[in-house]
Structures are given as structure tokens and as C-alpha cells.
Motif scaffolding. Structure first.
Motif, PDB file in Angstrom:
ATOM      1  N   ASN A  94       0.803  -1.718  -0.147  1.00 36.58           N
ATOM      2  CA  ASN A  94       0.334  -0.053   0.337  1.00 36.58           C
ATOM      3  C   ASN A  94       0.763   1.056   0.167  1.00 36.58           C
ATOM      4  N   MET A  95       0.349   2.555   0.032  1.00 37.22           N
ATOM      5  CA  MET A  95       1.083   3.673  -0.122  1.00 37.22           C
ATOM      6  C   MET A  95       2.004   3.889   1.242  1.00 37.22           C
ATOM      7  N   THR A  96       1.698   3.475   2.420  1.00 38.69           N
ATOM      8  CA  THR A  96       1.582   3.380   3.225  1.00 38.69           C
ATOM      9  C   THR A  96       3.450   2.832   3.464  1.00 38.69           C
ATOM     10  N   THR A  97       3.245   1.228   3.668  1.00 38.82           N
ATOM     11  CA  THR A  97       4.408   0.912   3.587  1.00 38.82           C
ATOM     12  C   THR A  97       5.245   1.151   2.739  1.00 38.82           C
ATOM     13  N   VAL A 203      -2.515  10.042  -4.204  1.00 39.23           N
ATOM     14  CA  VAL A 203      -4.104   8.607  -4.158  1.00 39.23           C
ATOM     15  C   VAL A 203      -4.838   9.209  -4.392  1.00 39.23           C
ATOM     16  N   GLN A 204      -5.146  10.194  -3.707  1.00 38.94           N
ATOM     17  CA  GLN A 204      -7.013  11.180  -4.031  1.00 38.94           C
ATOM     18  C   GLN A 204      -6.825  11.561  -5.005  1.00 38.94           C
ATOM     19  N   PHE A 205      -5.787  11.890  -5.800  1.00 39.18           N
ATOM     20  CA  PHE A 205      -6.386  12.255  -7.158  1.00 39.18           C
ATOM     21  C   PHE A 205      -6.348  11.131  -8.117  1.00 39.18           C
ATOM     22  N   CYS A 223       0.523   5.525  -5.782  1.00 37.56           N
ATOM     23  CA  CYS A 223      -1.306   6.292  -4.572  1.00 37.56           C
ATOM     24  C   CYS A 223      -1.394   4.360  -5.050  1.00 37.56           C
ATOM     25  N   SER A 224      -2.988   4.115  -4.641  1.00 36.16           N
ATOM     26  CA  SER A 224      -3.161   2.777  -4.453  1.00 36.16           C
ATOM     27  C   SER A 224      -4.193   2.857  -4.965  1.00 36.16           C
ATOM     28  N   ALA A 225      -4.275   1.592  -4.995  1.00 37.79           N
ATOM     29  CA  ALA A 225      -5.040   0.771  -6.509  1.00 37.79           C
ATOM     30  C   ALA A 225      -6.273   0.917  -6.036  1.00 37.79           C
ATOM     31  N   TYR A 226      -7.145   0.673  -4.464  1.00 32.11           N
ATOM     32  CA  TYR A 226      -7.994   0.418  -4.224  1.00 32.11           C
ATOM     33  C   TYR A 226      -8.479   1.494  -3.879  1.00 32.11           C
ATOM     34  N   LYS A 227      -8.186   2.642  -4.418  1.00 31.37           N
ATOM     35  CA  LYS A 227      -9.420   3.838  -4.281  1.00 31.37           C
ATOM     36  C   LYS A 227      -9.406   4.536  -6.463  1.00 31.37           C
ATOM     37  N   PHE A 228      -9.243   3.460  -7.191  1.00 30.28           N
ATOM     38  CA  PHE A 228      -9.028   3.806  -8.741  1.00 30.28           C
ATOM     39  C   PHE A 228      -9.622   3.130  -9.088  1.00 30.28           C
TER      40      PHE A 228
HETATM   41  C1  PLP Z   1      -3.993  10.867   0.604  1.00 32.12           C
HETATM   42  C2  PLP Z   1      -3.679   9.634   0.819  1.00 32.12           C
HETATM   43  N1  PLP Z   1      -2.579   9.360   0.931  1.00 32.12           N
HETATM   44  C3  PLP Z   1      -2.533   8.018   0.974  1.00 32.12           C
HETATM   45  C4  PLP Z   1      -3.557   7.706   1.820  1.00 32.12           C
HETATM   46  C5  PLP Z   1      -2.834   6.572   2.747  1.00 32.12           C
HETATM   47  O1  PLP Z   1      -2.640   5.035   1.492  1.00 32.12           O
HETATM   48  P1  PLP Z   1      -2.374   3.635   1.788  1.00 32.12           P
HETATM   49  O2  PLP Z   1      -3.832   2.945   2.989  1.00 32.12           O
HETATM   50  O3  PLP Z   1      -2.459   2.735   0.572  1.00 32.12           O
HETATM   51  O4  PLP Z   1      -1.482   3.602   3.198  1.00 32.12           O
HETATM   52  C6  PLP Z   1      -4.492   7.622   1.759  1.00 32.12           C
HETATM   53  C7  PLP Z   1      -5.329   6.788   2.556  1.00 32.12           C
HETATM   54  O5  PLP Z   1      -6.726   7.401   2.880  1.00 32.12           O
HETATM   55  C8  PLP Z   1      -4.529   8.937   1.485  1.00 32.12           C
HETATM   56  O6  PLP Z   1      -6.003   9.408   1.384  1.00 32.12           O
END
Ligand code: PLP
Length: 423
Positions: A94-97, A203-205, A223-228
């Protein structure tokens, strides 16, 4: 523009949208926290697990097929982001890791006294990793606030913080609370002029606009795929001439080539199958809106039609909320500036806790969130108590005007009822 968007066909692709709970319809407005997936995404994950489930690196049928899935996902993401090559695409949990991992890697190139800039608009995923790196290495941290009139990060404010010691600027493309879109290209240009690397949280864009990493000029974008509309996973793009010089923490015997050098352990192969299907979903949407050509061109067309559609829903929501006395929207509300925000709308109501409103809406099967949503810096800059946060309503392109109408009725009804109870 509404007529141009094939909303019924789109909705038909997402099985979750027609599910009910005890006969009650669902309204998904929790999209900034995660979107639903088209059937094609779930099918691709399932097919991969059921027919080509193997680890990578062998010579037999399934391992070769699994490698194709992995290569396909990197190529799909390169198209989605307009990366120069699939070797610039790093896929992870995920983005954070991924950001914690990349921050440690970049830390190997920094020394005590070096400076980094983080913003008061970012999600914690793009703040905490850098703050903790600074703590470990003795770096100086500078905070870039957002402008409370424009709701954006301003180049002049950034320039005032940059120095010849600035090594990195970490900023976001769009806020997960205010919804503001930043002028990333201009901010990047300012940072690059000072010699800093630029790490962009998109991630949000990503669900709401076409990303072109080459055009932006940044060094990293995540970015994170589960948001798109894809599975739960993160994707980091790194400019080749930058990432090729970096030495990530990794096993001694694992591959040194790009991008595997940054992808630790066994990849989420089945989710990568789903990721490709999510990108192809956008490309199919672009094709249905009349665009032929390359996958990238079809993706671009998909965003043209979906942005116009999302903006009509955002306008409807903002206008409907603006009628409520004591309700404050924390973000851009000017209908002329909808292109400068994603359709994520956060608000507070005088005298009523966000969680109280959200629980009532949830009871009507309208899925919305309350809280700070990890936009910890944003609520602090705005003086909103972090334990309360905001009500956040996040639109995706599968939502409808009827759903927004019902949601507005619910918010109006809840607030009137809560006020009456308390008077
Ligand atoms: C702008 C933004 N950055 C980072 C994250 C973290 O993403 P992830 O859950 O993939 O680590 C989020 C999750 O909501 C987010 O909205």
C-alpha cells in the motif's frame, strides 16, 4: 455533459452497487477510503488464483504465466501514469508501506542537517515516514501550510522554505479531506530549482484525473489501486535516473534489476492481475466514450468524461449543503473552481459532532465517514478537534444524481432532527 457519461453501463459493471441489506439500497460515498471494483477486477484475481497460481522464477507453465501477470501489471501502471517505462513502476502492499520503504532508502543518501519539507495538507502516510526519518538522521523538517483562502499549497510559500540544503519535498496532488488539487507541476519546478527531490502522494487524485508523471517533472509519485476501482495494493513510480542510483534495504541474494530491486519478497500476483483489469476498466470506459488508439489515449478519454460527470455531482452536493445554517464546508466551494478540487467534500456543523451525523446516515445505509481520516495536519491547521474531525462525503464516478439527492435529504433531516432534540 451529463449525457456523455454512460452511467447505467458503468454501474452495471460493479456488482456491489446493486447489493441490498434487508431490502435497503446502499449508497457508497465512502470512496476516498476505498472504491468498489468492477466484476472484471474480481474475475481477474480469481482466475489468477485458480489457474496460474505459482511463485516466480521457474520454467514451468504456471510460473511463466504468473510472470506475465506481473509484467502486465507494471505495463498497465506505466500507461496509467505515463511512465517512460514499466521498470519505473514499483508495486507493493500500500502507499504507506511503500513510502516507509522508500523514505529509508532515500535516507541512505541524507546526512544530519539536511532539510526536508512536508506539508500541512498531506495524509499521514506522506508525513510520518519523513518525520521519523528526520528523527533518526537528525534532518531539519520544515512544514508547508496550505493557504486557507485558495485551499491549496502556494508556490510562494514553498519558495520561502526552500534552501540549498533542502533534499526532499513531500506533497500531495489532492487532499483526502479538503479535496483541493495542488498545482504539482509548478510546485515541483520550484523544488527542483532548489535541487530537491519531489515525492508526490497522488492517492486521492488518481481516481479523479489523468496523471502524467513526465509532464509533472517530479521524482516519485505514489497511489493506491483500491482507491481507483482496483484491489488493495500500492504503486510507486520513481524516475529511472533517480531510482537507478538508490540502494534499497533488501535481501542480499534478491534481484538487483529495476523494479524488482524495490519489490521485497513474493509479490501479490493475483492482485496484480486485478490491477491490470482496473486499468483496462478505465481504457474500456474511454473506448465506450468514443476513443480508439492506445490504452493511454483511451484512459485519457475516460477521465475527460468522468471528470465532467463527477463535477456535476460535486456541484449538486456543495449547493445542497450550502443551504444548511451553521454548516461549514472545509474546501473549495466556488462552482467556477471545481476543476481545482476532487469531489471529496468535508464539513462540520456547529454544535453537532460529525460522528453523530455519520452514524445516523450510516443507519440509512448511506456510507460516509467521520474523523480526521489521517489528515492529521489539516485538522490541526484548521483548528478542528482531531478526535472529532469532519463528516466526509466522497463521490466516485459510479454515483448518481439521485444518490446525491437522497444523501442531501438525509443530511438535512438529520441535522434538523438533532437540533430539535437538543433545543
Ligand atoms: C491522500 C492519501 N495518502 C495516503 C493514503 C494511505 O494509503 P494506503 O492505505 O495505501 O497506505 C491515503 C489513504 O486514505 C490517502 O487518502
Amino acid at each position: 455533459m451529463m449525457a456523455d457519461f454512460p452511467i447505467e453501463a458503468v454501474r452495471g459493471k460493479f456488482p456491489a452497487l446493486s447489493l441490498t441489506d434487508d431490502g435497503r439500497r446502499r449508497i457508497y460515498l465512502d470512496n476516498p477510503a476505498g472504491t468498489q471494483v468492477p466484476l472484471t477486477v474480481a474475475d481477474a484475481v480469481s482466475r489468477c488464483l485458480l489457474s496460474t497460481n505459482a511463485n516466480l522464477g521457474g520454467f514451468f507453465e504456471t510460473t511463466l504465466a504468473a510472470q506475465k501477470v506481473v509484467d502486465g501489471a507494471h505495463a498497465a501502471m506505466a500507461d496509467f501514469l505515463n511512465a517512460a517505462s514499466a521498470e519505473e513502476i514499483v508495486i507493493g502492499a500500500n502507499m504507506t508501506t511503500l513510502t516507509y520503504h522508500m523514505s529509508r532508502t532515500l535516507g541512505r543518501t541524507m546526512k544530519p542537517g539536511d532539510e526536508i519539507i512536508v506539508t500541512r495538507m498531506d495524509h499521514e502516510g506522506n508525513v510520518s515516514p519523513w518525520l521519523q526519518l528526520a528523527e533518526d538522521l537528525g534532518l531539519v523538517v520544515r512544514f508547508l501550510p496550505f493557504d486557507e483562502r485558495s485551499w491549496q499549497l502556494e508556490e510562494t510559500a514553498l519558495k520561502a522554505l526552500l534552501s540549498d540544503k533542502t533534499r526532499l519535498v513531500a506533497l500531495n496532488y489532492a487532499s483526502n479531506l479538503t479535496g483541493s488539487i495542488n498545482r504539482v507541476k509548478a510546485l515541483t519546478a520550484a523544488a527542483k530549482q532548489a535541487g530537491a527531490l519531489v515525492y508526490v502522494d497522488a492517492v486521492q487524485f488518481a481516481p479523479h484525473g489523468l496523471i502524467d508523471v513526465q509532464e509533472l517533472g517530479c521524482d516519485f509519485l505514489i497511489c493506491s489501486a483500491y482507491k481507483f476501482f482496483g484491489p488493495h495494493m500500492g504503486i510507486l513510480w520513481g524516475r529511472r535516473d533517480v531510482i537507478d542510483t538508490l540502494k534499497p534495504y533488501k535481501c542480499r541474494c534478491s534481484s538487483n534489476v529495476l523494479p524488482e530491486r524495490f519489490e521485497l519478497g513474493t509479490p501479490q500476483i493475483e492482485l496484480m492481475a486485478g490491477l491490470t483489469a482496473a486499468i483496462d476498466y478505465f481504457a474500456d470506459l474511454g473506448a465506450s466514450a468514443g476513443e480508439g488508439g492506445s490504452r493511454r489515449q483511451r484512459i485519457a478519454r475516460a477521465f475527460e468524461v468522468s471528470i465532467a460527470y463527477e463535477n456535476t455531482l460535486a456541484r449538486q452536493l456543495i449547493e445542497g449543503l450550502s443551504d444548511i445554517e451553521g454548516l461549514v464546508i472545509h474546501g473549495i466551494t466556488d462552482p467556477e473552481r471545481l476543476a481545482e478540487r476532487v469531489p471529496t467534500i468535508s464539513f462540520t456543523v456547529e454544535g453537532i459532532e460529525p460522528e453523530t451525523i455519520v452514524r445516523q446516515m450510516n443507519a440509512e445505509n448511506i456510507f460516509v465517514w467521520s474523523g480526521h481520516n489521517y489528515a492529521w495536519e489539516v485538522v490541526h491547521q484548521l483548528g478542528i478537534p482531531a478526535e472529532q474531525g469532519v463528516v466526509r462525503i466522497g463521490i466516485a464516478h459510479y454515483n448518481t444524481a439521485a444518490e446525491i439527492g437522497e444523501t442531501l435529504e438525509s443530511v438535512h433531516r438529520m441535522i434538523a432532527m438533532l437540533r430539535q432534540e437538543r433545543s
